[in-house]
Motif scaffolding. Sequence first.
Motif, PDB file in Angstrom:
ATOM      1  N   ILE A  34       0.879  -1.175   0.000  1.00 27.14           N
ATOM      2  CA  ILE A  34       0.000   0.000   0.000  1.00 27.14           C
ATOM      3  C   ILE A  34       0.916   1.225   0.000  1.00 27.14           C
ATOM      4  CG2 ILE A  34      -1.674   1.349   1.355  1.00 27.14           C
ATOM      5  CD1 ILE A  34      -3.257  -1.008   1.165  1.00 27.14           C
ATOM      6  N   CYS A  35       0.489   2.278  -0.652  1.00 31.80           N
ATOM      7  CA  CYS A  35       1.232   3.551  -0.712  1.00 31.80           C
ATOM      8  C   CYS A  35       2.608   3.379  -1.359  1.00 31.80           C
ATOM      9  CB  CYS A  35       1.297   4.206   0.669  1.00 31.80           C
ATOM     10  SG  CYS A  35      -0.267   5.036   1.080  1.00 31.80           S
ATOM     11  N   CYS A  36       3.548   4.249  -1.018  1.00 27.84           N
ATOM     12  CA  CYS A  36       4.759   4.322  -1.852  1.00 27.84           C
ATOM     13  C   CYS A  36       5.721   3.172  -1.658  1.00 27.84           C
ATOM     14  CB  CYS A  36       5.454   5.652  -1.645  1.00 27.84           C
ATOM     15  SG  CYS A  36       4.692   6.908  -2.684  1.00 27.84           S
ATOM     16  N   THR A  37       5.769   2.576  -0.478  1.00 26.63           N
ATOM     17  CA  THR A  37       6.662   1.439  -0.329  1.00 26.63           C
ATOM     18  C   THR A  37       6.201   0.338  -1.277  1.00 26.63           C
ATOM     19  OG1 THR A  37       7.911   0.279   1.359  1.00 26.63           O
ATOM     20  CG2 THR A  37       5.522   0.101   1.519  1.00 26.63           C
ATOM     21  N   VAL A  56       0.434  12.837 -10.500  1.00 29.95           N
ATOM     22  CA  VAL A  56       1.080  12.313  -9.299  1.00 29.95           C
ATOM     23  C   VAL A  56       0.207  12.541  -8.063  1.00 29.95           C
ATOM     24  CG1 VAL A  56       3.299  12.945 -10.345  1.00 29.95           C
ATOM     25  CG2 VAL A  56       2.291  14.457  -8.638  1.00 29.95           C
ATOM     26  N   GLY A  57       0.674  11.996  -6.935  1.00 31.11           N
ATOM     27  CA  GLY A  57       0.092  12.360  -5.649  1.00 31.11           C
ATOM     28  C   GLY A  57      -0.961  11.401  -5.139  1.00 31.11           C
ATOM     29  N   CYS A  58      -1.677  11.910  -4.154  1.00 34.44           N
ATOM     30  CA  CYS A  58      -2.398  11.109  -3.171  1.00 34.44           C
ATOM     31  C   CYS A  58      -3.842  10.803  -3.551  1.00 34.44           C
ATOM     32  CB  CYS A  58      -2.450  11.909  -1.877  1.00 34.44           C
ATOM     33  SG  CYS A  58      -0.984  12.905  -1.554  1.00 34.44           S
ATOM     34  N   ASN A  59      -4.523  10.165  -2.599  1.00 37.63           N
ATOM     35  CA  ASN A  59      -5.980  10.193  -2.475  1.00 37.63           C
ATOM     36  C   ASN A  59      -6.293  11.178  -1.354  1.00 37.63           C
ATOM     37  OD1 ASN A  59      -6.410   6.598  -2.663  1.00 37.63           O
ATOM     38  ND2 ASN A  59      -6.700   8.089  -4.276  1.00 37.63           N
ATOM     39  N   THR A 113       3.263   8.608 -10.671  1.00 39.11           N
ATOM     40  CA  THR A 113       4.007   8.151  -9.486  1.00 39.11           C
ATOM     41  C   THR A 113       3.032   8.106  -8.306  1.00 39.11           C
ATOM     42  OG1 THR A 113       4.584  10.401  -8.841  1.00 39.11           O
ATOM     43  CG2 THR A 113       6.210   9.225 -10.191  1.00 39.11           C
ATOM     44  N   GLY A 114       3.523   7.596  -7.188  1.00 39.10           N
ATOM     45  CA  GLY A 114       2.785   7.674  -5.926  1.00 39.10           C
ATOM     46  C   GLY A 114       1.442   6.977  -5.986  1.00 39.10           C
ATOM     47  N   CYS A 115       0.478   7.539  -5.263  1.00 38.40           N
ATOM     48  CA  CYS A 115      -0.842   6.918  -5.211  1.00 38.40           C
ATOM     49  C   CYS A 115      -1.618   7.121  -6.509  1.00 38.40           C
ATOM     50  CB  CYS A 115      -1.612   7.444  -4.014  1.00 38.40           C
ATOM     51  SG  CYS A 115      -0.949   6.750  -2.473  1.00 38.40           S
ATOM     52  N   ALA A 116      -1.233   8.120  -7.302  1.00 39.15           N
ATOM     53  CA  ALA A 116      -1.845   8.264  -8.627  1.00 39.15           C
ATOM     54  C   ALA A 116      -1.430   7.090  -9.511  1.00 39.15           C
ATOM     55  CB  ALA A 116      -1.423   9.591  -9.264  1.00 39.15           C
ATOM     56  N   SER A 146       7.710   5.793  -6.946  1.00 40.39           N
ATOM     57  CA  SER A 146       7.101   6.344  -5.737  1.00 40.39           C
ATOM     58  C   SER A 146       7.165   7.874  -5.810  1.00 40.39           C
ATOM     59  CB  SER A 146       7.874   5.841  -4.524  1.00 40.39           C
ATOM     60  OG  SER A 146       9.204   6.315  -4.606  1.00 40.39           O
ATOM     61  N   CYS A 147       6.766   8.534  -4.715  1.00 37.41           N
ATOM     62  CA  CYS A 147       6.759  10.005  -4.766  1.00 37.41           C
ATOM     63  C   CYS A 147       8.161  10.603  -4.744  1.00 37.41           C
ATOM     64  CB  CYS A 147       5.910  10.575  -3.634  1.00 37.41           C
ATOM     65  SG  CYS A 147       4.169  10.244  -3.879  1.00 37.41           S
ATOM     66  N   VAL A 148       9.122   9.963  -4.067  1.00 34.69           N
ATOM     67  CA  VAL A 148      10.486  10.524  -4.175  1.00 34.69           C
ATOM     68  C   VAL A 148      10.966  10.418  -5.621  1.00 34.69           C
ATOM     69  CG1 VAL A 148      11.256  10.167  -1.777  1.00 34.69           C
ATOM     70  CG2 VAL A 148      11.660   8.382  -3.470  1.00 34.69           C
ATOM     71  N   MET A 183      -3.136  15.362  -0.685  1.00 35.11           N
ATOM     72  CA  MET A 183      -3.601  15.165   0.681  1.00 35.11           C
ATOM     73  C   MET A 183      -2.619  15.727   1.695  1.00 35.11           C
ATOM     74  SD  MET A 183      -2.757  12.820   3.273  1.00 35.11           S
ATOM     75  CE  MET A 183      -1.848  11.568   2.465  1.00 35.11           C
ATOM     76  N   CYS A 184      -1.320  15.768   1.394  1.00 38.29           N
ATOM     77  CA  CYS A 184      -0.398  16.093   2.478  1.00 38.29           C
ATOM     78  C   CYS A 184       0.678  17.102   2.069  1.00 38.29           C
ATOM     79  CB  CYS A 184       0.238  14.828   3.042  1.00 38.29           C
ATOM     80  SG  CYS A 184       1.339  14.042   1.894  1.00 38.29           S
ATOM     81  N   GLU A 185       1.495  17.437   3.050  1.00 41.14           N
ATOM     82  CA  GLU A 185       2.532  18.457   2.844  1.00 41.14           C
ATOM     83  C   GLU A 185       3.557  18.036   1.802  1.00 41.14           C
ATOM     84  OE1 GLU A 185       3.829  18.586   6.902  1.00 41.14           O
ATOM     85  OE2 GLU A 185       2.747  20.448   7.322  1.00 41.14           O
ATOM     86  N   LYS A 186       3.807  16.735   1.710  1.00 42.60           N
ATOM     87  CA  LYS A 186       4.772  16.264   0.712  1.00 42.60           C
ATOM     88  C   LYS A 186       4.335  16.690  -0.688  1.00 42.60           C
ATOM     89  CE  LYS A 186       4.472  12.053   2.284  1.00 42.60           C
ATOM     90  NZ  LYS A 186       4.547  10.587   2.248  1.00 42.60           N
ATOM     91  N   ALA A 187       3.037  16.601  -0.936  1.00 38.73           N
ATOM     92  CA  ALA A 187       2.536  16.972  -2.260  1.00 38.73           C
ATOM     93  C   ALA A 187       2.786  18.457  -2.529  1.00 38.73           C
ATOM     94  CB  ALA A 187       1.051  16.647  -2.367  1.00 38.73           C
TER      95      ALA A 187
HETATM   96 NI1  NFS Z   1       3.015  10.572  -1.819  1.00 34.99          NI
HETATM   97 FE1  NFS Z   1       3.509   8.327  -0.768  1.00 34.99          FE
HETATM   98 FE2  NFS Z   1       0.257   8.369  -1.430  1.00 34.99          FE
HETATM   99 FE3  NFS Z   1       0.302  10.884  -1.113  1.00 34.99          FE
HETATM  100 FE4  NFS Z   1       1.117   9.322   0.733  1.00 34.99          FE
HETATM  101  S1  NFS Z   1       1.802   7.418  -0.231  1.00 34.99           S
HETATM  102  S2  NFS Z   1       4.887   9.878  -0.759  1.00 34.99           S
HETATM  103  S3  NFS Z   1       1.984  11.360   0.073  1.00 34.99           S
HETATM  104  S4  NFS Z   1      -0.840   9.426  -0.036  1.00 34.99           S
HETATM  105  S5  NFS Z   1       0.965   9.881  -2.947  1.00 34.99           S
END
Ligand code: NFS
Length: 658
Positions: free
Chosen positions: A289-292, A437-440, A467-470, A509-511, A546-550
């Motif tokens: 689940i997610c980026c890992t 790219v990016g989240c839900n 990349t990422g959750c997209a 992944s997002c990185v 969804m988050c600051e990383k985005a």
């Molecule tokens: Ni990116 Fe990965 Fe998903 Fe959003 Fe969270 S997993 S580093 S932050 S939710 S894409």
Amino acid sequence: MAGTKSIDPAALEMLEVAQAAGLDTAFDRAERVKPCPIGSEGACCKICFMGPCRLVGKVTEGVCGATLATVAARNFARMVAGGASAHSDHGRDLAFTLIAVAKGEGQGYQIRDVAKLYAVAEYMGIPTTGRTKEEIALDVGTKALEQFGQQRGEIIYTKRATAKRQQRWRELGLMPRGVDREVVETLHRTHEGVDLDPENILDQAMRTALADGWGGSMLATDLSDILFGTPTPLQTKANLGVLKDDEVNIIIHGHEPTLSEMIVVATQDPELIEYAKSKGAKGINLAGICCTSNEILMRHGIPPAGNFLHQELAVMTGAVEAMVVDVQCIMQALASLAQNFHTELITTSPKAKIPGAIHMEFDEHRALDSAKAIVRRAIDNYPNRGKTHIPGFTNDVVAGFSHEYLRYMQGGYYRGSFRPLNDAIIAGRIRGLAGVVGCNNARVPQDEGIINTIRELIRNDVLVVVTGCAAHASGKHGYLSPEMMMNAGPGLREVCEAIGIPPVLHLGSCVDNSRILTVLTQVATEGGVGQDIDEIPAVGICPEYMCEKAIAIGTYAVASGIYTLFGVESPVAASEEVTRLISEGWEKKVGGKLEFYPDWNDIVRKSLEHIDKKRAALGLVEYDPTRYGQSGDLPLAAFFALPPEERNLYSRKAYVQG
Ligand code: NFS
């Protein structure tokens, strides 16, 4: 009601299960917990204790006199600092792992991609001749660590940008130093009573983001490739249907490949497989689940069970023996949800503990032992499994396009280049490029913005990378399968057939958004479609952030010259001045701009307008969807006439690593 929450049939099915069982999910909490209307628009200042000051209505300044623009800019810069920290800290841990491996202290790990080690050593000016790979790796790891804390001067990877871009950053004072310094300086400047000029604050936000994009994140990508292998395309399946009713299911969730790589090894251990059988299971099934999940998908073909909003749904299948998490994007609600099932939630990072979870600390010096202990615990839990409900939805996925592989597939190992891609853009077969790219985000229907945007872009001959959750959303909905080329516009379809790629390319992944920076720089360097990223007909899109990383990623994308469009709502909507500064203001400075459009239709429209504008500025032929598409139909039909097992377009044998 459920229909408005997701467009994923597996999610909808699980939400019905949740409702019947009276279980709560983020989808429900998003309805119950209304967003604070003041904070959500950037108008709340809580950095000192004369406040929090809420700058709404007649209140135009805080107790200290801070204006709305200053408050919104400070909030924005702090989001960037938070996001950049998360990605870069992940990168730093990979440097520690590489050093441990180089010293022979990284149990279970090895240097998988020596060619990449040499390439990175060259960027860093580290000698390679006559040295062992361990000696080089030790220097690379040590140099990488220094990069995070570099106090003065330009970080090394900014040299990988075009000369034009580097010059621009220098002139504007945006050239980043080490990310640790930039983050600390951002926190300092946004402390009460320091930097009070919104434009100056936002410049520092860009510099901080660049320190991540061209520093921490890019290092994370490179060090991961050295340690775990540079991705090449692999086939698998995606969505909750990858869970198995008769095997021990382990879900790995979070971000860092150091943990997930070793869990992959442990689940393949013959002794542990036998142990699982002794408990009545047919085997051990790993999913992510997610980026890992992206990390082990693109390097080992481990199937993703889903993206961010799937984490609770996966537990609710009742079929998960252990959900193993490290850092980032892990909902606290998992702990209480897991109490309703036999599922054990296992935290592994000293940085991330969750009340109610089991903590089994993962130490990279005895990584394999740690991973085996975790897997063994999951197996021990199998006999406790009760009733299960696994929704039977999966889709075929091809994932794992690194920029190295993209070069390779356009000319082979010795003559790889971006020429064919550039030629296709010049000819108008490909209208332009988009990174989606990016989240839900539980405030908007899951996957809706992502999938509709991608569908419309490929239909309009825009080649999409994800990349990422997209990327997970694309996989779940079939967009990462080569068959999806049938839904691409005629020009893009021809290119997909010729090179043998889906119209939507999984880049990681997002990185690994840093891979997008590298691809665009190589496209610019190849020539013919602009000399710098801001001249290329390309856009960056984050439909469900969804988050600051985005926000950090969006900011470094813009500072690198990319027109970047976000969905959901703007976190600085309250301030017209800040909204203008990050769009028109940034466009004047760096060529990219950041805009927010809650409706994906607007995102698609603005993206296509931008791509066409950039094509015109370059003097390229006007995009004409009717120009191409005849020549390609025959081979495509022949391709799909083949039995599915022979449809593998990716000869992995030819791509020699190490
Ligand atoms: Ni990116 Fe990965 Fe998903 Fe959003 Fe969270 S997993 S580093 S932050 S939710 S894409």
